[in-house]
Design an enzyme around this catalytic site. Structure first.
Site, mmCIF file in Angstrom:
data_model
loop_
_atom_site.group_PDB
_atom_site.id
_atom_site.type_symbol
_atom_site.label_atom_id
_atom_site.label_comp_id
_atom_site.label_asym_id
_atom_site.label_seq_id
_atom_site.Cartn_x
_atom_site.Cartn_y
_atom_site.Cartn_z
ATOM 1 C CG ASP A 26 -1.865 -1.291 1.260
ATOM 2 O OD1 ASP A 26 -1.669 -2.088 0.159
ATOM 3 O OD2 ASP A 26 -2.764 -1.331 2.190
ATOM 4 C CD GLU A 84 -0.434 -6.201 8.798
ATOM 5 O OE1 GLU A 84 -0.550 -5.582 9.807
ATOM 6 O OE2 GLU A 84 -1.019 -5.791 7.661
HETATM 7 C C1 DGY Z 1 -5.836 -1.970 4.266
HETATM 8 O O1 DGY Z 1 -6.767 -1.797 4.530
HETATM 9 O O2 DGY Z 1 -4.735 -1.452 4.807
HETATM 10 C C2 DGY Z 1 -5.580 -2.820 3.175
HETATM 11 O O3 DGY Z 1 -4.252 -3.358 3.176
HETATM 12 C C3 DGY Z 1 -6.262 -2.611 1.905
HETATM 13 O O4 DGY Z 1 -6.153 -3.582 1.117
#
Ligand code: DGY
Length: 429
Positions: free
Chosen positions: A164, A394
């Site tokens: 992201d 994560e």
């Molecule tokens: C989030 O909501 O952070 C996710 O990575 C989007 O896929």
């Protein structure tokens, strides 16, 4: 804790996150079925329940759109702990409420691996049913994420890359006009320390891109032509090229000659197209903003996926070995998601520096297949150490090894079981 005990913990996380055939990444932060998370999760299930592993992929494809796209999130039920939910996306492309774009297409590779290790007796039939769906998804990628036939795959949203807030997106994202978003309340920062998540300026633009695509009804041709963000991504490109090789092997095994011929054409085109991402100054593949034709100036962990994609020519291999050693001298744990020598590197902020287990798995596979077993093993050992010390987080700090982001995380558990755990490595040896 021994690796056998960690194996038990990892299995308990997967079964705890199982929603009855599909698995959420982690409770609270990500309460739905995410595309590439789910696919890596299948590798974990395959180590103790192969039928369940197949089911994970089959349920993901239940959400496939009429145009072939497999969405990045399937909203099988409404959950107020996540934003943006189905009403913000406003999609109508498939049988299950979903987001409007895709995510890295690792599925064909994992289906290939599930079939290779299948002892259920039903694997071939299940792969046969998945093959046309995989073909349609791959055709969708080529039509709408490479509309000019360049041989590289673009993403229309940082979320589509799965990475992201990668620094590679910064410039293209800043150019997105913030509009049509209204007031909104993020939920991610109520689950996780905001210092480990994207900034508000990023979120404003993430939502503005969603609004722009919603305004053209998520029509994929219109999205490709008008989306304010359209960036060729080495991550998705290399994962897709690899997936095509695995899809070809699958088609050949199943005697599907027509499909096999079609896929061979895709592979040839992409092998050529990859040159577009090669940055001669950096000696690595980087992202290219397709709206401005500008290359980015940093090396990300996806640059190393060239090997996973089968681009193992001497120049690429030796350049990546050099980068690997340079980065290894800077951080304690490999592979940081962004070059620690770049000014945008941040060791704990999501995709701006942290180590991700499933990326390490893919990079290591590439090095091993290129004949570099030592660097592949270094990645496995680092991943194991990170999980031993930071738990099934994560992602992890490449400097301190601390676990970050969400906890009890499905894909970290799956990668532990299928690759990083020494119990697994011993079986494979
Ligand atoms: C989030 O909501 O952070 C996710 O990575 C989007 O896929």
């Amino acid at each position: 804790m021994s690796h056998a005990e960690l194996d038990n913990q990892a299995r308990a996380i997967l079964t705890g996150n199982d929603q009855g055939g599909y698995t959420i990444p982690t409770k609270g932060l990500y309460p739905y079925q995410w595309n590439w998370d789910s696919v890596f999760v299948a590798l974990g299930f395959a180590t103790f329940d192969q039928d369940r592993a197949w089911r994970e992929i089959e349920m993901l494809f239940e959400g496939q759109w009429r145009d072939g796209m497999v969405p990045h999130i399937l909203f099988r039920k409404d959950d107020p702990s996540y934003f943006p939910g189905p009403s913000v996306w406003g999609t109508d492309g498939g049988p299950i409420p979903s987001s409007g774009h895709s995510q890295p297409p690792v599925a064909a590779s994992v289906v290939h691996d599930l079939l290779a290790g299948d002892t259920t007796g039903g694997g071939e039939e299940r792969a046969e049913r998945l093959l046309p769906k995989l073909m349609n998804w791959h055709r969708w990628y080529l039509s709408y994420r490479d509309p000019d036939g360049l041989g590289v795959i673009a993403v229309i949203h940082p979320w589509e890359s799965g990475r992201d807030n990668l620094p590679d997106w910064d410039e293209a994202l800043r150019a997105v006009e913030v509009r049509d978003i209204g007031p909104y309340e993020r939920k991610d920062t109520s689950h996780v320390d905001p210092a480990m998540r994207p900034h508000k300026e990023d979120y404003d633009r993430y939502l503005s891109i969603v609004a722009a695509c919603r305004n053209v009804g998520w029509d994929p041709a219109k999205v490709a032509a008008s989306c304010p963000f359209f960036v060729a991504d080495p991550g998705v490109t290399f994962i897709f090229l690899r997936a095509n090789r695995d899809l070809l092997a699958l088609a050949e095994r199943l005697g599907r000659n027509e499909e096999a011929d079609e896929i061979r054409g895709w592979i040839a085109k992409m092998e050529e197209g990859a040159a577009r991402l090669w940055n001669e100054d950096l000696m690595a593949h980087v992202a290219v903003n397709e709206r401005t034709c500008k290359q980015t100036d940093g090396i990300s962990s996806a640059s190393f996926l060239a090997l996973y994609a089968g681009l193992t020519d001497t120049r690429t291999l030796s350049a990546l070995q050099g980068h690997f050693d340079r980065i290894a001298a800077k951080v304690r744990y490999l592979m940081p998601s962004y070059d620690p020598g770049h000014p945008s590197y941040e060791p704990l902020r999501y995709w701006r520096g942290p180590v991700w287990a499933m990326i390490n798995y893919m990079i290591a596979k590439g090095f091993a297949e290129a004949g570099d077993k030592a660097r592949a093993e270094r990645l496995r050992a680092d991943t194991a150490k990170l999980i031993e010390t930071g738990g099934f987080a994560e992602y992890f700090s490449p400097e301190s090894g601390a676990g970050a982001g969400g906890g009890a995380f499905s894909w970290t558990s799956a990668i532990w079981l299928s690759w990083a755990s020494s119990t697994r490595a011993e079986q494979a040896a």
